[in-house]
Scaffold this active site. Structure first.
Site, PDB file in Angstrom:
ATOM      1  N   HIS A 169      28.071 -51.810 -17.665  1.00 11.25           N
ATOM      2  CA  HIS A 169      26.871 -51.781 -18.513  1.00 11.25           C
ATOM      3  C   HIS A 169      25.752 -52.622 -17.909  1.00 11.25           C
ATOM      4  CE1 HIS A 169      29.440 -50.018 -21.637  1.00 11.25           C
ATOM      5  NE2 HIS A 169      30.301 -50.967 -21.341  1.00 11.25           N
ATOM      6  N   SER A 294       7.427 -48.972   5.094  1.00 15.07           N
ATOM      7  CA  SER A 294       6.353 -48.673   4.143  1.00 15.07           C
ATOM      8  C   SER A 294       5.041 -48.628   4.900  1.00 15.07           C
ATOM      9  CB  SER A 294       6.302 -49.748   3.048  1.00 15.07           C
ATOM     10  OG  SER A 294       5.102 -49.656   2.304  1.00 15.07           O
TER      11      SER A 294
END
Length: 447
Positions: A169, A294
């Protein structure tokens, strides 16, 4: 405009051509024509081997020359078939006429009316396509999948003893071993691979509506069902469906698409986990000199290989899902919707291979960051609470779960010191205290 990797509409034949070009041997228009020629030639030879009365004088010495028609089939031959198709407007009939022309060249014109004898086009398509699909799975798909499995298995071994904080979770959970977590994917892939390999490559072969009408009316004394079973199962090495309409019902083909999709889903799961571990700094990535992560941020090294793989697997699965849902459905004894769909089977296969290669590339770039992994473990001593309360249960200590809940849910930082202080305050034997104190987030990894 000339078709090149720069002008192709699909990235399969453009940007990713080097990865997918091998699939042209199975799924291109030329390959489909070649496999149709293969079925037609082998069918004619099988008729000679019965033999049909009109073919009993056919000299078997010509068989090698006939087989050379498909063995030596090249782009020029494919263009010749397409030229005939401009007149026939029927692709399989064009193949029949092409072979008849070859018979003329071989001075076998007296026998050429037994080319495509009693057949409909789907007897050719529904054997040629599963034959090519089987070859693609065995010769192209499986080797890359095995390469990927081998690489993951190597990482399982390399990282077998690397303790790692688990997350359920999205929250810190009982520690595990990195190698074991990758082994989860190995077992899943092998299980689905085994299921895929058990699904037959089914084929239809039975005339216009699957009943051997034309065959039986011409030669009622011949057991055409036995003949076709032998031809499809033993010569073509496929699995003949016994009761069909004009076309194969594609139920096993749908099962194969579903199996391929499940393997892809497992790899999507793997890609996302690797992506997440990289974002958590558990892995760094090898940098190739000159590469840019990038266009604006010089520091970035993006997990692009796992992202590329995930995207391509998604495209592949969308198509596999459509094939599995659509192909088993056909109006009455035949509609044409399966034909245009089947022509695209190479597309999801290509996206799948692109994805496999991207995942392999991504895994090969991973650099384990044990410092970050160990730091995460040391920052989460609370995960030892499960171990402590379980031992206390064994010792019949009152309300151990609640005691650990109170300790770990307070605002104070839970660390080795606070755990040790908590243990010292328990009314248990010294031996049990030492047993509990030996537990750390790094060694509480189970079996």
């Amino acid at each position: 405009m000339t078709l090149t990797p720069l002008t192709a509409i699909s990235p399969i034949d453009g940007r990713y051509r080097k990865t997918t070009d091998q699939l042209a041997n199975y799924f291109s228009e030329s390959a489909l024509i070649k496999f149709r020629v293969y079925v037609e030639i082998e069918y004619f030879i099988a008729l000679c081997e019965i033999p049909l009365p009109q073919l009993k004088n056919f000299d078997s010495a010509h068989f090698s020359s006939l087989r050379n028609i498909y063995i030596d089939f090249d782009e020029q031959d494919a263009e010749a078939v397409k030229l005939i198709e401009q007149t026939t407007n029927h692709d399989v009939k064009a193949v029949e006429y092409f072979i008849k022309n070859k018979f003329d060249e071989l001075a076998l014109m007296d026998f050429k009316e037994f080319i495509h004898f009693g057949l409909t086009s789907q007897d050719i398509n529904n054997t040629a396509i599963p034959h090519s699909f089987k070859l693609a799975i065995n010769e192209s798909y499986m080797p890359v999948l095995e390469e990927l499995l081998s690489l993951i298995n190597k990482l399982v071994s390399d990282w077998a003893q690397v303790s790692m904080l688990a997350h359920t979770h999205g929250q810190p959970a009982s520690p595990t071993r990195l190698g074991k977590e990758l082994n989860v994917f190995v077992e899943r892939i092998i299980s689905q691979k085994n299921q895929l390999e058990k699904i037959p490559f089914s084929a239809k072969f039975g005339g216009a509506t699957g009943n051997f009408n034309a065959h039986h009316v011409a030669y009622p004394e011949i057991d055409w069902r036995a003949f076709s079973n032998n031809f499809v199962d033993n010569k073509l090495e496929l699995n003949r469906s016994q009761f069909t309409t004009q076309i194969e019902h594609y139920d096993n083909f749908a099962a194969q698409c579903d199996a391929l999709k499940r393997i892809n889903n497992i790899l999507i799961d793997l890609n996302r986990d690797m992506w997440t571990y990289i974002s958590m700094n558990y892995f760094k990535q090898r940098i190739k000199e000159g590469e840019v992560g990038s266009s604006a941020m010089p520091h970035k090294v993006n997990p692009i290989d796992f992202e590329n793989s995930e995207g391509n697997l998604g495209i592949a699965n969308a198509l596999f899902e459509h094939f599995a849902a659509k192909l088993p459905i056909s109006r009455l004894q035949r509609d044409l919707t399966d034909s245009t769909v089947l022509r695209n089977i190479g597309v999801p296969m290509a996206h799948t291979l692109i994805a496999f290669r991207s995942t392999i590339k991504g895994l090969n770039k991973l650099l384990l960051n044990e410092t970050a992994i160990q730091k995460d473990l040391e920052s989460n001593w609370a995960v030892a609470a499960e171990a402590i309360q379980t031992i206390l249960r064994r010792e019949a200590y009152p309300n151990p779960y609640e005691a650990l809940k109170e300790l770990t849910r307070t605002n104070q930082q839970v660390n080795a010191l606070t755990i040790a202080q908590f243990i010292d305050g328990l009314n248990i034997s010294e031996d049990v205290k030492q047993e509990i104190k030996s537990i750390t987030p790094s060694n509480y990894t189970g079996i």
